[in-house]
Design a protein around this motif. Structure first.
Motif, PDB file in Angstrom:
ATOM      1  N   TRP A  63       0.847  -1.138   0.041  1.00 38.80           N
ATOM      2  CA  TRP A  63      -0.017   0.084  -0.075  1.00 38.80           C
ATOM      3  C   TRP A  63       0.952   1.164   0.009  1.00 38.80           C
ATOM      4  O   TRP A  63       2.008   1.135   0.261  1.00 38.80           O
ATOM      5  CB  TRP A  63      -1.127   0.001   1.068  1.00 38.80           C
ATOM      6  CG  TRP A  63      -0.568  -0.162   2.482  1.00 38.80           C
ATOM      7  CD1 TRP A  63      -0.714  -1.551   3.355  1.00 38.80           C
ATOM      8  CD2 TRP A  63       0.284   0.817   3.445  1.00 38.80           C
ATOM      9  NE1 TRP A  63      -0.203  -1.290   4.503  1.00 38.80           N
ATOM     10  CE2 TRP A  63       0.723   0.180   4.624  1.00 38.80           C
ATOM     11  CE3 TRP A  63       0.859   1.918   3.050  1.00 38.80           C
ATOM     12  CZ2 TRP A  63       1.259   0.558   5.625  1.00 38.80           C
ATOM     13  CZ3 TRP A  63       1.487   2.551   4.405  1.00 38.80           C
ATOM     14  CH2 TRP A  63       1.698   1.906   5.560  1.00 38.80           C
ATOM     15  N   ILE A  64       0.219   2.364  -0.367  1.00 38.12           N
ATOM     16  CA  ILE A  64       0.740   3.770  -0.005  1.00 38.12           C
ATOM     17  C   ILE A  64       0.045   4.520   0.568  1.00 38.12           C
ATOM     18  O   ILE A  64      -1.437   4.808   0.110  1.00 38.12           O
ATOM     19  CB  ILE A  64       1.085   4.230  -1.750  1.00 38.12           C
ATOM     20  CG1 ILE A  64       1.847   3.118  -2.533  1.00 38.12           C
ATOM     21  CG2 ILE A  64       1.839   5.699  -1.622  1.00 38.12           C
ATOM     22  CD1 ILE A  64       1.957   3.760  -3.831  1.00 38.12           C
ATOM     23  N   LYS A  65       0.413   5.323   1.432  1.00 36.65           N
ATOM     24  CA  LYS A  65      -0.375   6.039   2.225  1.00 36.65           C
ATOM     25  C   LYS A  65       0.169   7.664   2.813  1.00 36.65           C
ATOM     26  O   LYS A  65       1.363   7.395   2.707  1.00 36.65           O
ATOM     27  CB  LYS A  65      -0.857   5.320   3.647  1.00 36.65           C
ATOM     28  CG  LYS A  65      -1.765   4.151   3.238  1.00 36.65           C
ATOM     29  CD  LYS A  65      -2.141   3.518   4.533  1.00 36.65           C
ATOM     30  CE  LYS A  65      -2.685   2.352   4.464  1.00 36.65           C
ATOM     31  NZ  LYS A  65      -3.194   1.653   5.711  1.00 36.65           N
ATOM     32  N   MET A  66      -0.397   8.267   3.136  1.00 35.76           N
ATOM     33  CA  MET A  66       0.025   9.670   3.647  1.00 35.76           C
ATOM     34  C   MET A  66       0.051   9.450   5.184  1.00 35.76           C
ATOM     35  O   MET A  66      -0.712   8.961   5.800  1.00 35.76           O
ATOM     36  CB  MET A  66      -0.916  10.612   3.229  1.00 35.76           C
ATOM     37  CG  MET A  66      -0.534  11.290   1.856  1.00 35.76           C
ATOM     38  SD  MET A  66       1.146  11.653   1.426  1.00 35.76           S
ATOM     39  CE  MET A  66       1.549  12.748   2.204  1.00 35.76           C
ATOM     40  N   TYR A  67       1.322   9.966   5.772  1.00 34.24           N
ATOM     41  CA  TYR A  67       1.285  10.047   7.137  1.00 34.24           C
ATOM     42  C   TYR A  67       1.550  11.635   7.501  1.00 34.24           C
ATOM     43  O   TYR A  67       2.596  12.071   7.198  1.00 34.24           O
ATOM     44  CB  TYR A  67       2.599   9.226   7.608  1.00 34.24           C
ATOM     45  CG  TYR A  67       2.775   9.264   9.045  1.00 34.24           C
ATOM     46  CD1 TYR A  67       2.242   8.510   9.827  1.00 34.24           C
ATOM     47  CD2 TYR A  67       4.156  10.085   9.542  1.00 34.24           C
ATOM     48  CE1 TYR A  67       2.399   8.562  11.451  1.00 34.24           C
ATOM     49  CE2 TYR A  67       4.317   9.918  10.908  1.00 34.24           C
ATOM     50  CZ  TYR A  67       3.543   9.261  11.861  1.00 34.24           C
ATOM     51  OH  TYR A  67       3.856   9.283  13.219  1.00 34.24           O
TER      52      TYR A  67
END
Length: 129
Positions: free
Chosen positions: A124-128
């Motif tokens: 997955w790819i997410k913003m933190y």
């Protein structure tokens, strides 16, 4: 002037100058955010670093974050495209997008995180934030 008055005056001066510094950094950050028109992803620009900031990432990260094609890449292909992550831990690669702070104190930080599976494919790819 008694010692209590001197101390109070010194505290007030420090607060005044601290607030001025915060105002300057906030206005600079706001000016930059107003200029954040998205631009197409460019690997060379993504990797460009000036001191501790990446001046182009905030304008192009969405293209990576929402890309189906990036999710089909192997870890090595992602690293070739995005460069060395700012932090790598437990199959998670962290890429700094934006940071606001006062001096060395970080007030807010936005990073894009890419998690890889055991076979080095993108999970997955997410913003933190």
């Amino acid at each position: 002037m008694n010692p209590g008055t001197k101390t109070l005056s010194l505290i007030l001066l420090l607060l005044f100058f601290s607030c001025e510094n915060i105002k300057e950094e906030k206005s600079t950050a706001n000016e930059l955010k107003e200029d954040l028109k998205e631009i197409p992803f460019n690997s060379k620009m993504w990797k460009e670093r000036i001191e501790d900031t990446y001046p182009h990432r905030a304008r192009m990260y969405r293209e990576v974050l929402y890309s189906d094609s990036v999710r089909t890449l192997s870890k090595q292909e992602v690293l070739n495209m995005l460069g060395k992550p700012d932090k790598e831990e437990n199959n998670h690669c962290y890429y700094l997008i934006d940071r606001t702070g006062i001096g060395s104190w970080t007030l807010n930080q936005k990073s894009m995180v890419i998690k890889f599976k055991a076979d080095d494919s993108v999970e997955w790819i997410k913003m933190y934030e």
